[in-house]
Design a protein around this motif. Structure first.
Motif, PDB file in Angstrom:
ATOM      1  N   GLN A 116     -38.958 -95.397  49.128  1.00 49.53           N
ATOM      2  CA  GLN A 116     -38.274 -94.129  48.908  1.00 49.53           C
ATOM      3  C   GLN A 116     -39.271 -93.006  48.625  1.00 49.53           C
ATOM      4  N   GLU A 117     -40.227 -93.276  47.763  1.00 53.53           N
ATOM      5  CA  GLU A 117     -41.181 -92.237  47.368  1.00 53.53           C
ATOM      6  C   GLU A 117     -42.126 -91.858  48.499  1.00 53.53           C
ATOM      7  N   ASN A 118     -42.542 -92.836  49.287  1.00 58.74           N
ATOM      8  CA  ASN A 118     -43.557 -92.580  50.298  1.00 58.74           C
ATOM      9  C   ASN A 118     -43.003 -92.293  51.690  1.00 58.74           C
ATOM     10  N   PHE A 119     -41.732 -92.623  51.894  1.00 57.38           N
ATOM     11  CA  PHE A 119     -41.080 -92.299  53.167  1.00 57.38           C
ATOM     12  C   PHE A 119     -39.873 -91.385  52.942  1.00 57.38           C
ATOM     13  N   GLY A 120     -38.903 -91.871  52.211  1.00 59.16           N
ATOM     14  CA  GLY A 120     -37.657 -91.129  52.069  1.00 59.16           C
ATOM     15  C   GLY A 120     -37.831 -89.745  51.498  1.00 59.16           C
ATOM     16  N   ASP A 121     -38.563 -89.626  50.391  1.00 59.81           N
ATOM     17  CA  ASP A 121     -38.725 -88.325  49.751  1.00 59.81           C
ATOM     18  C   ASP A 121     -39.464 -87.328  50.627  1.00 59.81           C
ATOM     19  N   GLN A 122     -40.318 -87.821  51.528  1.00 57.94           N
ATOM     20  CA  GLN A 122     -41.091 -86.920  52.390  1.00 57.94           C
ATOM     21  C   GLN A 122     -40.199 -86.215  53.404  1.00 57.94           C
ATOM     22  N   TYR A 123     -39.083 -86.845  53.757  1.00 57.32           N
ATOM     23  CA  TYR A 123     -38.269 -86.331  54.861  1.00 57.32           C
ATOM     24  C   TYR A 123     -36.809 -86.107  54.471  1.00 57.32           C
ATOM     25  N   ASN A 124     -36.540 -86.034  53.155  1.00 59.87           N
ATOM     26  CA  ASN A 124     -35.194 -85.772  52.651  1.00 59.87           C
ATOM     27  C   ASN A 124     -34.219 -86.855  53.123  1.00 59.87           C
ATOM     28  N   ILE A 125     -34.683 -88.100  53.026  1.00 59.74           N
ATOM     29  CA  ILE A 125     -33.880 -89.255  53.401  1.00 59.74           C
ATOM     30  C   ILE A 125     -33.683 -90.132  52.168  1.00 59.74           C
ATOM     31  N   THR A 126     -32.449 -90.489  51.886  1.00 57.83           N
ATOM     32  CA  THR A 126     -32.163 -91.443  50.819  1.00 57.83           C
ATOM     33  C   THR A 126     -32.050 -92.830  51.440  1.00 57.83           C
ATOM     34  N   VAL A 127     -32.972 -93.709  51.068  1.00 55.48           N
ATOM     35  CA  VAL A 127     -33.008 -95.056  51.635  1.00 55.48           C
ATOM     36  C   VAL A 127     -32.227 -95.998  50.722  1.00 55.48           C
ATOM     37  N   GLN A 128     -31.193 -96.610  51.263  1.00 54.92           N
ATOM     38  CA  GLN A 128     -30.402 -97.599  50.532  1.00 54.92           C
ATOM     39  C   GLN A 128     -30.544 -98.961  51.215  1.00 54.92           C
TER      40      GLN A 128
END
Length: 598
Positions: A116-128
């Motif tokens: 989440q921190e290294n992918f999701g947060d970079q692109y405004n994606i919430t990973v579930q």
């Protein structure tokens, strides 16, 4: 449910000769292993992995990338063309919940937060992460579909499950050119591995595919034998054929070492049945296309009869536990630790719960996975049975991935971005190995060695987080197979199995040259009777199998004939007829020349 795209036909490049199969796998995962199969080391899986320069878990190849929006109009392909979505996108990723003690919560742990921190947060994606029961895949996805809550990505090792999901409307098609624009590294890997042919069904694009090199030679799944027991009864090697196996088991029983060394476990109705090492070789291509399916047992075929007759003999000799049909997979594994079973199998990894538990209870025991005795015999037919050391090849691809029919365009693109991000060497290495000095260290040869008893903050999931990074590749990859084995063989145990596992690989290369790894046929037309009858046939086969194993030897032939006719009448004959028609129409894959009877 309304389908975005309805498919009926499995379209493949039929002119290509390929080796295709599933594991008992990796894909379909075996509860254990058959302790006797002509002394051969059964290796239905494949072993590849990704060894690159170490990257700390706080860092990512995605950070600092400048890009245009993934929604379209990008000036650069791949990660250089990405920026954050304007509105937050929820990306739902399935992850196997294996019910295994001692691993972190699969949906929330250090590594899911790291993604989440290294992918999701970079692109405004919430990973579930959405837990999927490993033994209840089809049921779990069906429930998620009925509530219109499918994960964005649907993935499985078994290709036919994805075909079923496509048929049932779970999946939507996609534009492969658009995928290439967003995920060029992932796309290039599919091209390099000749996988594009498997991405289409009914001339429409449904799937992307993870990498799986060495799919028909690698010793990914290994069987551990009680070498100390064999030495006690005069054997300096794992039995090489049926005669030696029966002799060794009888001597182990007579010596009071183990009451029922063959052990055993209940047959799961939805599990596959492997008849590969009881088939005539070379193969009759029409029979291979009609009967040679892993998921629907081939009751009424001679190869299946031979398989069950061998099991009946083991049962009546007392080699098999007479209560095997009550033993679930967890109990079967525990029986190996407790000295109630001669052999058991598991997927190879630097840290293996199977070996942790075994050596904790048997610190002075000696195991073996391969014997260097009898090299020549291992590529020849069993002198007693005439069966060749055939085995099931794995898929030429790893995880098969489709995209939810409920997902929006932005959600699909977020999924493509996730695949591309995960396959980047820096990211893949970090989630595969963790933190240097914590979850792994380097050995004198420069290979990573997992810390098998690590219990700290960075504790990893099953098999080194495999259920997260399997979307990119099937196993860690050091470059060539020998390095892969050295890197991925069990570490930190009383015995080093590396040389023995290399022996298995070398033997498998020889077997592959002889055509012994067998792939199941794929069909370029729909086989409607498969979906209609499969469930009932699987359930009925489980009942018949137990009866045939436990009957008196003199009753076996007549009972097999009776059950075969009933099985055919229940729908199996319709499946055989439809498969035969497809084969005669040229709508199936073909056997390689070195496997085909004239």
């Amino acid at each position: 449910m309304k389908k975005r795209t309805v498919q009926k036909f499995l379209t493949l490049a039929l002119s290509a000769v390929m080796a295709l199969g599933v594991m008992t796998g990796c894909g379909s995962e075996p509860a254990g292993s058959t302790p006797e199969s002509q002394g051969q080391e059964s290796t239905p899986g494949s072993q590849e992995s990704s060894r690159e320069s170490e990257s700390a878990p706080q860092e990512s190849a995605s950070q600092g990338s400048e890009s245009t929006a993934p929604e379209g109009g990008s000036a650069a392909a791949g990660m250089e063309g990405w920026t954050a979505f304007a509105d937050n996108v929820t990306l739902k990723i399935p992850v196997y919940d294996r019910g295994q003690a001692g691993i972190p919560d699969v949906k929330e742990n250090y590594w899911t937060k790291w993604v989440q921190e290294n992918f999701g947060d970079q692109y405004n994606i919430t990973v579930q992460y959405i837990p999927i029961g490993r033994g209840n895949v089809m049921q779990d996805y069906a429930l998620l579909s009925s509530s219109q809550n499918l994960p964005t990505i649907l993935m499985e090792y078994d290709y036919d499950k994805l075909a079923t999901w496509s048929e049932e409307g779970y999946l939507q098609t996609y534009d492969i050119d658009a995928f290439q624009e967003v995920a060029p590294t992932y796309y290039d890997a599919m091209v390099r591995n000749n996988q594009l042919v498997y991405t289409e069904m009914n001339n429409e694009r449904y799937f992307v595919l993870a990498e799986r090199p060495y799919y028909n030679t690698t010793p990914n799944f290994v069987t551990f034998y009680r070498m100390d027991w064999l030495r006690q009864v005069g054997y300096d090697h794992i039995p090489l054929n049926r005669e030696e196996y029966l002799d060794a088991m009888q001597k182990i029983m007579d010596a009071g070492i183990c009451e029922h060394p063959g052990g055993g476990a209940m047959f799961e109705a939805k599990g596959g049945e492997q008849t590969y090492d009881t088939r005539d070789f070379p193969l009759n291509e029409e029979e291979w296309a009609m009967y040679g399916d892993f998921n629907i047992p081939s009751l009424s075929w001679e190869a299946n009869k031979r398989l069950l007759k061998r099991a009946n003999e083991d049962y009546n000799l007392g080699i098999t536990n007479p209560e095997y049909y009550t033993i679930d997979p967890a109990t079967a594994e525990a029986n190996f630790y407790a000295g109630k079973t001669y052999a058991y199998g598991a997927y190879m990894a630097p840290s293996m719960p199977l070996l942790d538990n075994f050596y904790s209870q048997n610190p002075d025991a000696e195991l073996a996975v391969y014997t260097f005795v009898g090299e020549e015999q291992k590529t020849q037919a069993d002198p007693g049975t005439g069966y060749y050391p055939l085995y099931r090849a794995d898929n030429p691809f790893g995880m098969t991935i489709g995209f939810s029919s409920f997902a929006s365009e932005d959600e699909i693109k977020a999924a493509w971005m996730y695949l591309e991000w995960m396959i980047q060497p820096e990211n893949l290495h970090t989630i595969q190995w963790g933190v240097e000095g914590e979850t792994y260290n380097y050995d004198e040869d420069g290979f990573e060695v997992a810390v098998s008893d690590y219990e700290g903050e960075y504790k990893m999931g099953f098999n080194g987080n495999k259920d997260y990074w399997c979307v990119a590749i099937e196993a860690r990859n050091a470059g060539d197979m020998y390095d892969n084995i050295r890197m991925n063989s069990p570490k930190g145990y009383p015995q080093d199995f590396t040389d023995q596992i290399i022996g298995i690989y070398d033997l498998n290369v020889k077997k592959a040259e002889l055509g012994y790894p067998i792939s199941d046929a794929l069909f370029a037309v729909s086989i409607p009777s498969v979906d209609e009858y499969r469930g009932d046939l699987q359930m009925k086969y489980a009942e018949y199998k137990d009866a045939l194993i436990m009957c008196k030897p003199e009753e076996f032939d007549a009972l097999y004939e009776q059950y075969s006719q009933e099985y055919l009448n229940m729908g199996y004959q319709s499946i055989l007829d439809e498969r035969k028609a497809a084969y005669e129409d040229g709508k199936t894959t073909k056997l390689p020349d070195n496997q085909k009877a004239n």
